[in-house]
Design an enzyme around this catalytic site. Structure first.
Site, PDB file in Angstrom:
ATOM      1  N   THR A  28      18.683  46.160  58.425  1.00 48.78           N
ATOM      2  CA  THR A  28      17.521  45.278  58.327  1.00 48.78           C
ATOM      3  C   THR A  28      17.942  43.960  57.709  1.00 48.78           C
ATOM      4  O   THR A  28      18.627  43.946  56.677  1.00 48.78           O
ATOM      5  CB  THR A  28      16.423  45.947  57.477  1.00 48.78           C
ATOM      6  N   CYS A  56      48.577  35.075  34.091  1.00 48.59           N
ATOM      7  CA  CYS A  56      47.871  35.709  32.985  1.00 48.59           C
ATOM      8  C   CYS A  56      46.376  35.864  33.258  1.00 48.59           C
ATOM      9  O   CYS A  56      45.694  36.627  32.578  1.00 48.59           O
ATOM     10  CB  CYS A  56      48.061  34.915  31.702  1.00 48.59           C
TER      11      CYS A  56
HETATM   12  S1  FES Z   1      49.081  37.941  30.238  1.00 44.03           S
HETATM   13 FE1  FES Z   1      50.668  36.528  30.154  1.00 44.03          FE
HETATM   14  S2  FES Z   1      51.003  36.340  28.006  1.00 44.03           S
HETATM   15 FE2  FES Z   1      49.305  37.582  28.129  1.00 44.03          FE
END
Ligand code: FES
Ligand SMILES: Cc1ncc(COP(=O)(O)O)c(C=O)c1O
Lengths: 132, 391
Positions: free
Chosen positions: B239, B328
């Site tokens: 739908t 990171c």
């Molecule tokens: S993930 Fe790279 S220093 Fe923490």
């Protein structure tokens, strides 16, 4: 995702910056994400009299650096060597699972700085001996 | 916390425009009919869906019958890639894509690979540009599909879509374009471009999340990936998300206005202001992506000797929302595949930062972001062993 303690130390890290004339320097790198931590120590009567760090890395790495420098300041070298990354993580109130490896840098950085200091001491005491 | 809030992550998503929201609201509790019902409620909902389809088609120069609504950009990408190859797998098993695609495309090709298709991934240059010569070289007699994004979501580079379309047409290969970042921000017409399939997503153009569209040129056949009640010409059962589709239509209408009234040029002016300021006032900060052939709202950088997550969190503390492709910041601890494909070294990719402007971004916002970034970069560099050692 980070605890208040981590954010506090990340925003206002303690013992940050390069040290002039350190007695020992440890530089360690993180093979996983490529970060670098440098620890500088001054040693007096076998104790860590002063300490500072420089870190190229994430908030977890910076907070771990700050925390570990506070934890080992004033400790004997052997006491400092006994600090593990788990101790650092606990003192930070925990780290997200994928960020625990960053605290390893802190443990290794201290060890490297102390090793460097001890190696330098050895070289000094042996310096009187003639070089082959 | 600070008082000022500057959201500069419009590549990730945008706020639903007020007018768009107002257009949507009646379709929750008042006009709640199922567009497939025969009664008055159903007919009114059907009319609204049809009108929205006209508006979305108008944005890209298509006929309304060529637009299929889906549950977002990722789904449209999957429908195009899996659906078209499933239909043509007897004609050949070779497919081509590029090294800088969004995961919705990249992982759909990964799935094709597991199904036994032969996947060629085209490289990009240091500005994230795909080379059409490389495309020509990669084409084989058994190639059935080429998929390339219109504009990259991390570094903003706009690809040579028309040139690629011509090659694909000449060689009888279906051409799919992931237009999620470009639609509504870069003027284009699917007829002139000559593409076969093009993906859009409402939430990147001030519409709601979870609604997307796939342009399917007349005559292009795809196998559905969601089977059921046969909605959307049988290509996407379920739908219809009436309110969401109405919102997409209103967002497309807004985009048509913005493309015509100079808003986009103003956005590009502010983007250039930010690029100029950051690259001139911050040492070792450089623009990533193409300097001119880029999305009008996107400014992306690499900042030397620094890591992205730390910059993002400091910016966040100053009320600024941005993003990064640093290792990171990714769950996998790998830097963004886009930055790596551009040939950036791991440690350079570490310092990646992306600001994406929106329709309400002001010059004061740009100045605020630049000033805070300058301060944050200086503060974090004082902590960086890489920075200090250059003396
Ligand atoms: S993930 Fe790279 S220093 Fe923490
Ligand atoms: C280039 C590109 N393709 C596809 C998508 C996925 O769109 P959606 O979030 O609507 O599934 C996005 C958005 O994140 C994108 O930027």
């Amino acid at each position: 995702m980070y605890t208040e303690k981590v954010m506090e130390l990340f925003m206002n890290p303690k013992n940050a910056g390069r040290m002039e004339d350190p007695d020992g320097v440890g530089e360690v790198g993180n093979p996983r994400c490529g970060d670098i931590m440098k620890i500088y120590i001054k040693v007096k009567d076998d104790r860590i009299a002063d300490i500072s760090f420089e870190t190229f890395g994430c908030a977890s790495a910076i907070a771990s650096s700050s925390m570990v420098t506070e934890m080992v300041k004033g400790l004997t070298l052997d006491e400092a060597l006994a600090i593990s990354n788990k101790d650092v993580v606990n003192a930070l109130g925990g780290l997200p699972p994928q960020k625990v490896h960053c605290s390893l840098l802190a443990e290794e950085g201290i060890q490297a700085a102390i090793e460097d200091y001890r190696a330098k001491q050895k070289a000094k005491s042996g310096a009187a001996a003639p070089k082959s | 916390m600070t008082e000022r809030q500057v959201y500069m992550d419009h590549s990730a998503t945008t706020a639903v425009d007020r007018g768009v929201l107002e257009a949507m609201l009646p379709f929750f509790s008042e006009e709640y009919g199922n567009p497939n019902s025969l009664h008055a409620w159903g007919r009114r909902a059907r009319k609204a869906v049809n009108e929205a389809r006209e508006k979305v088609a108008a944005l890209i120069g298509a006929d309304a019958s060529e637009v299929i609504f889906t549950g977002g950009g990722s789904e449209a990408d999957n429908l195009a890639i899996k659906g078209s190859t499933s239909m043509r797998k007897d004609k050949g098993r070779h497919v081509i894509t590029t090294a800088i695609e969004h995961h919705a495309v990249m992982d759909a090709f990964g799935w094709l690979d597991k199904q036994g298709f032969d996947v060629t991934v085209l490289p990009v240059d240091d500005k994230a540009l795909v080379s059409v010569t490389e495309l020509e070289k990669a084409i084989r007699p058994d190639t059935i599909l080429f998929s390339m994004m219109f504009a990259n979501n991390e570094v903003g580079t706009i690809q040579p879509v028309a040139e690629a379309a011509k090659i694909c047409r000449d060689r009888g290969i279906l051409f799919h374009v992931d237009g999620v970042q470009a639609a509504g921000h870069v003027p284009f017409n699917v007829q002139d471009l000559g593409v076969d399939m093009l993906t859009m997503s409402a939430h990147k153009m001030y519409g709601p999340k979870g609604v997307g569209g796939l342009y399917l040129r007349k005559g292009v056949r795809v196998e559905p990936i969601v089977h059921g009640g046969g909605q959307e010409r049988g290509l996407r059962s379920g739908t219809e998300n009436t309110a969401g589709i109405v919102g997409f239509g209103a967002a497309a209408e807004l985009a048509v206005r913005r493309l015509a009234d100079g808003s986009i040029d103003e956005e590009a002016r502010l983007r250039d202001l930010l690029i100029k300021r950051v690259t001139s006032s911050i040492e070792e900060a450089f623009l990533t992506g193409h300097p001119t052939q880029r999305l009008p709202f996107l400014a992306s950088f690499c900042i030397g000797s620094l890591e992205g997550e730390s910059m993002l969190l400091r910016l966040d503390a100053a009320g600024i929302g941005a993003s990064s492709g640093s290792a990171c910041t990714s769950g996998s601890l790998e830097p963004s595949h886009v930055l790596l494909a551009m040939g950036l070294a791991h440690e350079v990719a570490h310092g990646s930062l992306r600001f994406s402007l929106g329709k309400d971004t002001t010059e004061e916002d740009i100045v605020y972001v630049a000033e805070n970034l300058e301060r944050i970069v200086a503060d974090l560099r004082a902590l960086s062993p890489l920075w200090k050692t250059r003396g």
